[in-house]
Design an enzyme around this catalytic site. Structure first.
Site, mmCIF file in Angstrom:
data_model
loop_
_atom_site.group_PDB
_atom_site.id
_atom_site.type_symbol
_atom_site.label_atom_id
_atom_site.label_comp_id
_atom_site.label_asym_id
_atom_site.label_seq_id
_atom_site.Cartn_x
_atom_site.Cartn_y
_atom_site.Cartn_z
ATOM 1 N N SER A 9 4.067 -6.034 -7.703
ATOM 2 C CA SER A 9 5.131 -6.810 -8.358
ATOM 3 C C SER A 9 4.763 -7.087 -9.810
ATOM 4 O O SER A 9 5.595 -6.979 -10.713
ATOM 5 C CB SER A 9 5.367 -8.136 -7.620
ATOM 6 O OG SER A 9 5.878 -7.864 -6.333
ATOM 7 N N GLN B 38 -3.963 -12.699 -6.016
ATOM 8 C CA GLN B 38 -2.838 -13.212 -6.796
ATOM 9 C C GLN B 38 -3.214 -14.240 -7.870
ATOM 10 O O GLN B 38 -2.574 -14.289 -8.926
ATOM 11 C CB GLN B 38 -1.759 -13.743 -5.830
ATOM 12 C CG GLN B 38 -1.202 -12.598 -4.966
ATOM 13 C CD GLN B 38 -0.551 -13.032 -3.669
ATOM 14 O OE1 GLN B 38 -0.236 -14.198 -3.499
ATOM 15 N NE2 GLN B 38 -0.346 -12.100 -2.745
ATOM 16 N N GLN C 38 13.407 -3.634 -5.301
ATOM 17 C CA GLN C 38 12.890 -4.493 -6.384
ATOM 18 C C GLN C 38 12.795 -3.782 -7.732
ATOM 19 O O GLN C 38 13.136 -4.358 -8.768
ATOM 20 C CB GLN C 38 11.521 -5.056 -5.989
ATOM 21 C CG GLN C 38 10.893 -5.912 -7.068
ATOM 22 C CD GLN C 38 9.762 -6.745 -6.548
ATOM 23 O OE1 GLN C 38 9.944 -7.576 -5.668
ATOM 24 N NE2 GLN C 38 8.580 -6.552 -7.082
ATOM 25 N N HIS D 13 0.845 -1.200 0.000
ATOM 26 C CA HIS D 13 0.000 0.000 0.000
ATOM 27 C C HIS D 13 0.875 1.242 0.000
ATOM 28 O O HIS D 13 0.574 2.237 -0.659
ATOM 29 C CB HIS D 13 -0.913 0.017 1.234
ATOM 30 C CG HIS D 13 -1.868 -1.129 1.251
ATOM 31 N ND1 HIS D 13 -3.146 -1.027 0.778
ATOM 32 C CD2 HIS D 13 -1.709 -2.414 1.637
ATOM 33 C CE1 HIS D 13 -3.745 -2.198 0.895
ATOM 34 N NE2 HIS D 13 -2.898 -3.056 1.410
HETATM 35 N N1 UDP Z 1 9.589 -5.142 -2.710
HETATM 36 C C1 UDP Z 1 10.834 -4.579 -2.583
HETATM 37 N N2 UDP Z 1 11.872 -5.400 -2.284
HETATM 38 C C2 UDP Z 1 11.754 -6.734 -2.102
HETATM 39 C C3 UDP Z 1 10.468 -7.316 -2.267
HETATM 40 C C4 UDP Z 1 9.400 -6.479 -2.570
HETATM 41 O O1 UDP Z 1 11.033 -3.372 -2.766
HETATM 42 O O2 UDP Z 1 12.760 -7.385 -1.815
HETATM 43 C C5 UDP Z 1 8.435 -4.242 -3.019
HETATM 44 C C6 UDP Z 1 7.934 -4.463 -4.419
HETATM 45 O O3 UDP Z 1 8.675 -3.662 -5.311
HETATM 46 C C7 UDP Z 1 6.465 -4.060 -4.312
HETATM 47 C C8 UDP Z 1 6.107 -4.351 -2.852
HETATM 48 O O4 UDP Z 1 7.351 -4.545 -2.176
HETATM 49 O O5 UDP Z 1 6.305 -2.678 -4.594
HETATM 50 C C9 UDP Z 1 5.286 -5.607 -2.683
HETATM 51 O O6 UDP Z 1 3.991 -5.354 -3.134
HETATM 52 P P1 UDP Z 1 3.128 -6.463 -3.863
HETATM 53 O O7 UDP Z 1 1.804 -5.841 -4.164
HETATM 54 O O8 UDP Z 1 3.844 -7.028 -4.997
HETATM 55 O O9 UDP Z 1 2.989 -7.640 -2.819
HETATM 56 P P2 UDP Z 1 2.542 -7.708 -1.279
HETATM 57 O O10 UDP Z 1 3.761 -7.454 -0.476
HETATM 58 O O11 UDP Z 1 1.497 -6.648 -1.057
HETATM 59 O O12 UDP Z 1 2.050 -9.091 -1.158
#
Ligand code: UDP
Length: 478
Positions: free
Chosen positions: A373, A393, A353, A22
């Protein structure tokens, strides 16, 4: 373009549910708002997330101004953080509703008392009470939806007449559902929240989700049409964006901070991580690898993987012969799991990421298919293999396949993606077969279209301006 002067006088409050998924799009949007308007922008998330975003503050809940944004946290009643899948979501949401509403209201009061009354609130999922507080006070709002338009359309149809159809076939994973403006989908492609047998705790999360969508559809105090900002772009989801007619639907994505061009001397590329970025020199390591050769593996900020699943993944990756970069958060390492590193593999606790996906050595993303992602991968033109877990997902994985941006990893009866299946999937997307060539061509196209959308004059850029025009109109002429 809306009148600059009028916009400059606004005070936008972006209030966000906790969690990296978020915060990233919310903060990116807040920075775009500041850049586009020159107005005051305040960003507010939970105290526990604020403390992680700013670990070196003298007092942990301190207000901080960094560049164009002021950060003021609200409390959700869990200032030491909620433990997903451990703390009771029913209790969490009850407390969130009471404590969140009260502390959020005090932020509005304090800002007004300081001479900075909030003139527009942008709020995220699970926060239906923000809309209620804003309506009481006559402050315009926009709902910030951080999943796909398809997902919002699905929930909307569930709320508006298709509940019985879905529920009566919920036990048949292959039953095909046709919903207006959405591609046909099988029950198995839909969020597990729809399953009647689902655990009480997930039910509570789902009910609040539906409540927030329902309340986001209420008109403003002056009867104005509600606004929903979606982190997607028109070329990707043109039809799904038509699902809801009773609100102004504004696709403004992809909201990825590092993709926003610099402006007004504002450093807008910097994000805030809730996890400590690994100190290993992973970008240097990627620099040593050939173009499109590395498999990047990450499961986002919440999903957890069993020891067995990690073993299968490592085995499949090794057998594929491709170098790989595996992110496994500290809180996702089951006791006894052995992580192998060598010349061709690196294991990290957390990374940047978007920076990794932008690296030319990355040839594939093995992803849990969180919406951020998925969108980041599309925007960087990286083919995906999906290992979807829950929430939106499955639906996102289905979309990845539909738009030829990757393949879906099929799991066995125990829910495990086996090494051999993974190896086959990697061969499909990275190999020189017809499918791989097609997927890589489509990924290039999505990369172009995603970037085009946020460029000046692109659809998402225009939608952001439309949103600003509407805010100005709500305040009447100068
Ligand atoms: N992310 C990151 N580094 C990591 C893993 C994830 O910066 O090692 C970031 C990724 O770029 C994304 C967020 O964390 O913006 C994860 O959001 P996503 O909606 O993909 O998955 P959630 O964590 O909500 O399941």
């Amino acid at each position: 373009m809306a009148s600059k002067m009028k916009l400059k006088d606004q005070h936008f409050l972006v209030v966000i549910f906790h969690g990296q998924g978020h915060i990233n799009p919310g903060l990116s949007f807040a920075k775009r708002l500041a850049k586009a308007t020159g107005a005051k922008v305040t960003f507010s998330t939970t105290v526990s997330n604020h403390r992680l975003m700013f670990p070196s503050l003298t007092s942990p809940d301190e207000e901080i101004t960094d560049g164009p944004i002021t950060y003021i946290p609200y409390s959700d009643g869990y200032d030491n953080g909620i433990k997903w899948f451990i703390d009771d979501p029913i209790e969490y949401h009850e407390k969130f509703n009471q404590v969140g509403r009260a502390t959020f209201s005090s932020i509005l009061d304090n800002l007004a008392a300081r001479g900075w009354p909030v003139t527009c609130i942008i709020y995220s999922m699970q926060m239906h009470w923000v809309k209620e507080v804003a309506l009481e006070r006559g402050i315009p709002t926009a709902f910030h939806w951080v999943q796909s338009a398809r997902m919002l359309g699905l929930y909307y149809h569930y709320l508006r007449g298709y509940h019985d159809l879905i529920n009566s076939h919920i036990d048949d994973p292959f039953f095909v559902v046709s919903l207006p403006h959405l591609p046909q989908m099988m029950i198995k492609d839909m969020p597990p929240f729809f399953m009647q047998s689902i655990d009480e705790t997930f039910k509570a999360v789902f009910e609040i989700l539906l409540l927030t969508i329902e309340s986001s559809l209420k008109p403003g105090k002056d009867g104005s049409k509600p606004m929903i900002l979606i982190n997607t772009f028109e070329a990707l989801e043109l039809d799904a964006l038509k699902c809801i007619e009773e609100a102004d639907i504004l696709p403004i994505g992809p909201d990825i901070a590092m993709l926003i061009p610099d402006g007004n001397n504002i450093d807008i590329s910097r994000g805030y991580d809730l996890f400590k970025v690994d100190e290993k020199a992973y970008i240097n390591w990627l620099d040593t690898k050939p173009e499109n050769s590395v498999v990047y593996v990450s499961f986002g900020s919440i999903a957890t993987m069993s020891k067995k699943q990690i073993e299968e993944i490592q085995c499949g990756l090794k057998e594929s012969g491709q170098p790989y970069l595996l992110v496994l958060r500290k809180n996702n390492r089951e006791a006894g799991v052995e992580l192998e590193e060598g010349e061709n593999s690196m294991v990290l606790e957390w990374c940047n990421q978007a920076q990794v996906l932008s690296h030319p050595s990355i040839g594939c993303f093995l992803t849990h298919c969180g919406w951020n992602s998925t969108l980041e991968s599309l925007t960087c033109g990286v083919p995906m293999v999906t290992i979807q877990q829950w929430a939106d997902q499955d639906t996102n994985a289905r979309m990845v396949v539909e738009c030829s941006a990757g393949v879906r990893g099929e799991v066995n009866k125990e829910g495990i993606l086996e090494a051999e299946m993974l190896r086959n999937c990697l061969e499909k997307v990275m190999g020189n077969g017809e499918r791989g060539l097609e997927i890589r061509k489509c990924c290039k196209m999505w990369k172009e279209k995603a970037r085009e959308a946020i460029r000046d004059g692109g659809s998402s850029h225009c939608n952001l301006n439309n949103f600003l025009e509407k805010i100005v109109r709500l305040f009447g002429p100068n």
